[in-house]
Design a protein around this motif. Structure first.
Motif, PDB file in Angstrom:
ATOM      1  N   ALA A 157       0.875  -0.999  -0.001  1.00  0.00           N
ATOM      2  CA  ALA A 157      -0.016   0.095   0.279  1.00  0.00           C
ATOM      3  C   ALA A 157       1.089   0.904  -0.134  1.00  0.00           C
ATOM      4  CB  ALA A 157      -0.582   0.059   1.687  1.00  0.00           C
ATOM      5  N   SER A 158       1.909   1.382   0.820  1.00  0.00           N
ATOM      6  CA  SER A 158       2.463   2.764   0.917  1.00  0.00           C
ATOM      7  C   SER A 158       3.675   2.523  -0.478  1.00  0.00           C
ATOM      8  CB  SER A 158       3.629   2.100   2.188  1.00  0.00           C
ATOM      9  OG  SER A 158       4.440   3.775   2.272  1.00  0.00           O
ATOM     10  N   LEU A 159       4.302   1.353  -1.069  1.00  0.00           N
ATOM     11  CA  LEU A 159       5.011   1.580  -2.142  1.00  0.00           C
ATOM     12  C   LEU A 159       3.884   2.234  -3.573  1.00  0.00           C
ATOM     13  CD1 LEU A 159       7.494   1.128  -3.378  1.00  0.00           C
ATOM     14  CD2 LEU A 159       6.311  -1.313  -3.898  1.00  0.00           C
ATOM     15  N   ILE A 160       2.978   1.238  -3.431  1.00  0.00           N
ATOM     16  CA  ILE A 160       2.454   2.115  -4.582  1.00  0.00           C
ATOM     17  C   ILE A 160       1.223   3.622  -4.595  1.00  0.00           C
ATOM     18  CG2 ILE A 160      -0.764   2.116  -5.264  1.00  0.00           C
ATOM     19  CD1 ILE A 160      -0.441  -0.534  -5.053  1.00  0.00           C
ATOM     20  N   GLU A 161       1.137   3.756  -3.418  1.00  0.00           N
ATOM     21  CA  GLU A 161       1.132   5.379  -2.954  1.00  0.00           C
ATOM     22  C   GLU A 161       2.159   6.673  -2.985  1.00  0.00           C
ATOM     23  OE1 GLU A 161      -0.867   8.360   0.383  1.00  0.00           O
ATOM     24  OE2 GLU A 161      -0.964   6.129   0.644  1.00  0.00           O
ATOM     25  N   HIS A 162       3.305   5.886  -2.799  1.00  0.00           N
ATOM     26  CA  HIS A 162       4.509   6.880  -3.394  1.00  0.00           C
ATOM     27  C   HIS A 162       5.216   6.707  -4.213  1.00  0.00           C
ATOM     28  CE1 HIS A 162       4.609   8.409   1.020  1.00  0.00           C
ATOM     29  NE2 HIS A 162       5.062   6.778   1.548  1.00  0.00           N
ATOM     30  N   LEU A 163       4.388   5.750  -5.057  1.00  0.00           N
ATOM     31  CA  LEU A 163       4.576   5.592  -6.462  1.00  0.00           C
ATOM     32  C   LEU A 163       4.261   6.676  -7.543  1.00  0.00           C
ATOM     33  CD1 LEU A 163       5.198   1.710  -7.599  1.00  0.00           C
ATOM     34  CD2 LEU A 163       6.638   3.750  -7.601  1.00  0.00           C
ATOM     35  N   SER A 164       3.132   7.366  -7.032  1.00  0.00           N
ATOM     36  CA  SER A 164       2.440   8.515  -7.550  1.00  0.00           C
ATOM     37  C   SER A 164       2.202   9.798  -6.700  1.00  0.00           C
ATOM     38  CB  SER A 164       0.756   8.166  -7.720  1.00  0.00           C
ATOM     39  OG  SER A 164       0.411   9.298  -8.464  1.00  0.00           O
ATOM     40  N   SER A 165       3.309  10.123  -6.636  1.00  0.00           N
ATOM     41  CA  SER A 165       2.892  11.577  -5.145  1.00  0.00           C
ATOM     42  C   SER A 165       1.736  12.960  -6.399  1.00  0.00           C
ATOM     43  CB  SER A 165       3.893  12.090  -5.377  1.00  0.00           C
ATOM     44  OG  SER A 165       4.334  13.615  -6.670  1.00  0.00           O
ATOM     45  N   GLN A 166       1.892  13.602  -5.154  1.00  0.00           N
ATOM     46  CA  GLN A 166       0.869  14.464  -5.102  1.00  0.00           C
ATOM     47  C   GLN A 166       1.005  15.059  -6.781  1.00  0.00           C
ATOM     48  OE1 GLN A 166      -0.830  16.515  -1.236  1.00  0.00           O
ATOM     49  NE2 GLN A 166      -1.759  17.943  -2.768  1.00  0.00           N
ATOM     50  N   THR A 167       2.086  15.878  -6.423  1.00  0.00           N
ATOM     51  CA  THR A 167       2.014  17.144  -7.421  1.00  0.00           C
ATOM     52  C   THR A 167       2.409  15.859  -8.722  1.00  0.00           C
ATOM     53  OG1 THR A 167       4.398  17.552  -6.660  1.00  0.00           O
ATOM     54  CG2 THR A 167       4.883  18.231  -8.766  1.00  0.00           C
ATOM     55  N   VAL A 168       2.434  14.867  -8.791  1.00  0.00           N
ATOM     56  CA  VAL A 168       2.535  13.927 -10.066  1.00  0.00           C
ATOM     57  C   VAL A 168       0.901  14.165 -10.295  1.00  0.00           C
ATOM     58  CG1 VAL A 168       2.400  11.596 -11.660  1.00  0.00           C
ATOM     59  CG2 VAL A 168       3.986  13.101  -9.879  1.00  0.00           C
ATOM     60  N   ARG A 169       0.073  13.507  -9.762  1.00  0.00           N
ATOM     61  CA  ARG A 169      -1.447  13.497  -9.567  1.00  0.00           C
ATOM     62  C   ARG A 169      -2.390  15.034  -9.872  1.00  0.00           C
ATOM     63  NH1 ARG A 169      -3.197   9.026  -6.563  1.00  0.00           N
ATOM     64  NH2 ARG A 169      -1.964   7.734  -5.056  1.00  0.00           N
ATOM     65  N   ALA A 170      -1.863  16.087  -8.908  1.00  0.00           N
ATOM     66  CA  ALA A 170      -2.452  17.254  -9.978  1.00  0.00           C
ATOM     67  C   ALA A 170      -2.003  17.581 -11.800  1.00  0.00           C
ATOM     68  CB  ALA A 170      -1.382  18.391  -9.200  1.00  0.00           C
ATOM     69  N   ARG A 171      -0.816  17.484 -11.695  1.00  0.00           N
ATOM     70  CA  ARG A 171       0.124  17.039 -13.500  1.00  0.00           C
ATOM     71  C   ARG A 171      -1.315  16.564 -14.038  1.00  0.00           C
ATOM     72  NH1 ARG A 171       4.477  14.945 -16.123  1.00  0.00           N
ATOM     73  NH2 ARG A 171       4.506  15.120 -18.428  1.00  0.00           N
ATOM     74  N   VAL A 172      -1.300  14.752 -13.770  1.00  0.00           N
ATOM     75  CA  VAL A 172      -2.718  14.485 -14.555  1.00  0.00           C
ATOM     76  C   VAL A 172      -3.772  14.991 -14.513  1.00  0.00           C
ATOM     77  CG1 VAL A 172      -3.547  12.082 -14.538  1.00  0.00           C
ATOM     78  CG2 VAL A 172      -1.167  12.294 -14.600  1.00  0.00           C
ATOM     79  N   TRP A 173      -4.106  15.560 -13.297  1.00  0.00           N
ATOM     80  CA  TRP A 173      -5.357  15.751 -13.705  1.00  0.00           C
ATOM     81  C   TRP A 173      -6.026  16.857 -13.877  1.00  0.00           C
ATOM     82  CZ3 TRP A 173      -9.763  13.135 -13.077  1.00  0.00           C
ATOM     83  CH2 TRP A 173     -10.130  12.154 -12.208  1.00  0.00           C
ATOM     84  N   ARG A 174      -4.754  18.023 -13.817  1.00  0.00           N
ATOM     85  CA  ARG A 174      -4.935  19.292 -14.683  1.00  0.00           C
ATOM     86  C   ARG A 174      -5.351  18.734 -16.601  1.00  0.00           C
ATOM     87  NH1 ARG A 174      -0.871  21.618 -12.852  1.00  0.00           N
ATOM     88  NH2 ARG A 174      -1.944  21.920 -11.385  1.00  0.00           N
ATOM     89  N   GLY A 175      -3.936  17.557 -16.940  1.00  0.00           N
ATOM     90  CA  GLY A 175      -4.252  17.697 -18.181  1.00  0.00           C
ATOM     91  C   GLY A 175      -5.734  16.596 -18.627  1.00  0.00           C
ATOM     92  N   LEU A 176      -6.336  16.338 -17.314  1.00  0.00           N
ATOM     93  CA  LEU A 176      -7.391  15.262 -17.604  1.00  0.00           C
ATOM     94  C   LEU A 176      -8.295  16.539 -18.086  1.00  0.00           C
ATOM     95  CD1 LEU A 176      -7.260  12.314 -15.591  1.00  0.00           C
ATOM     96  CD2 LEU A 176      -7.244  12.061 -18.162  1.00  0.00           C
ATOM     97  N   THR A 177      -8.653  17.176 -17.243  1.00  0.00           N
ATOM     98  CA  THR A 177      -9.478  18.562 -16.985  1.00  0.00           C
ATOM     99  C   THR A 177      -9.262  19.411 -18.214  1.00  0.00           C
ATOM    100  OG1 THR A 177      -9.016  18.523 -14.305  1.00  0.00           O
ATOM    101  CG2 THR A 177     -10.267  20.544 -15.668  1.00  0.00           C
ATOM    102  N   GLU A 178      -8.418  19.136 -19.041  1.00  0.00           N
ATOM    103  CA  GLU A 178      -7.739  20.211 -20.436  1.00  0.00           C
ATOM    104  C   GLU A 178      -8.576  19.320 -21.688  1.00  0.00           C
ATOM    105  OE1 GLU A 178      -4.519  21.094 -20.609  1.00  0.00           O
ATOM    106  OE2 GLU A 178      -3.597  23.000 -18.819  1.00  0.00           O
ATOM    107  N   GLY A 179      -9.047  18.165 -21.169  1.00  0.00           N
ATOM    108  CA  GLY A 179      -8.898  17.827 -22.567  1.00  0.00           C
ATOM    109  C   GLY A 179      -9.824  16.689 -22.059  1.00  0.00           C
ATOM    110  N   GLY A 180     -10.513  17.428 -21.780  1.00  0.00           N
ATOM    111  CA  GLY A 180     -12.146  17.171 -21.254  1.00  0.00           C
ATOM    112  C   GLY A 180     -12.414  15.509 -20.803  1.00  0.00           C
ATOM    113  N   ALA A 181     -11.330  15.065 -19.850  1.00  0.00           N
ATOM    114  CA  ALA A 181     -11.998  13.630 -19.682  1.00  0.00           C
ATOM    115  C   ALA A 181     -11.573  13.227 -18.718  1.00  0.00           C
ATOM    116  CB  ALA A 181     -10.567  12.658 -19.872  1.00  0.00           C
TER     117      ALA A 181
END
Length: 225
Positions: A157-181
């Motif tokens: 659980a800890s390994l998976i969580e840290h493999l995707s940090s909050q910074t990376v998640r924010a970048r991904v969701w920003r891109g998904l928002t701009e792409g309408g996804a």
């Protein structure tokens, strides 16, 4: 550095052998350096290094203690490493996450309790595409954390969580928002939660694999543009 590495190895050996347990206070610096046959300066450097990776906790005016050694502490540095990588390395990191999290999701469908499943479904119901990116990031963290917690393996659980940090998640969701996804991605969350609720391990594993692969695909396109 070789002398410092030797000091690190000797302190680690004491912990592994059970001479030092989680929560124990280390002997005074002079006593420990004499006991291990090392200089006090190398001992200090070793303690600093072990403090950085959360093995030791230096309490000013009190002493140096072994931490709880719990997974979330020992794997914490991974988030920092993830944030420092470029797009190509990030794709490799997501591939690792896809392999680990898909299996953890299958375990969740097998091992998840009724209470855990209800909490996961409440989480999915609490969000929609109209919210802020910050809220989407918080939802994403909670959603995936709750799933991997059902696996019953704290290190996984800890390994998976840290493999995707909050910074990376924010970048991904920003891109998904701009792409309408965003709506599509949230519907994938719903499908994964439903498969877990049905205790369909094979379906949950497949949906999680496809879900994370979709993020990988977006990152690959973003890197190429």
């Amino acid at each position: 550095m070789a002398v410092t590495d030797e000091a690190i190895e000797k302190i680690k050996a004491m912990i592994v052998a059970g001479e030092l347990s989680p929560g124990d206070r280390l002997p005074p610096e002079k006593e420990l350096s004499e006991r291990l046959g090392l200089s006090r300066s190398s001992m200090r450097e070793a303690v600093k290094a072990l403090e950085v990776i959360r093995v030791l906790d230096v309490r000013r005016g009190d002493g140096t203690y072994v931490t709880s050694l719990e997974p979330h502490l020992l794997l914490e540095a991974i988030s920092f490493v993830v944030d420092m990588h470029d797009d190509d390395s990030m794709l490799e990191i997501f591939a690792v996450r896809r392999m680990l999290e898909s299996q953890a999701t299958g375990l969740a469908a097998t091992l998840g309790t009724d209470e855990q499943i209800a909490e996961l479904q409440d989480e999915v119901d609490s969000i929609d595409a109209a919210v802020t990116i910050e809220s989407l990031v918080d939802h994403d963290i909670r959603f995936h954390r709750e799933i991997v917690a059902m696996s019953g393996n704290a290190y996984l659980a800890s390994l998976i969580e840290h493999l995707s940090s909050q910074t990376v998640r924010a970048r991904v969701w920003r891109g998904l928002t701009e792409g309408g996804a965003v709506e599509r991605t949230l519907s994938e969350h719903r499908a994964i939660a439903d498969a877990i609720a049905q205790h369909d391990s094979a379906l949950a594993t497949s949906l999680a694999t496809a879900h994370i692969a979709g993020v990988e695909r977006w990152l690959r396109q973003a890197a190429a543009s």
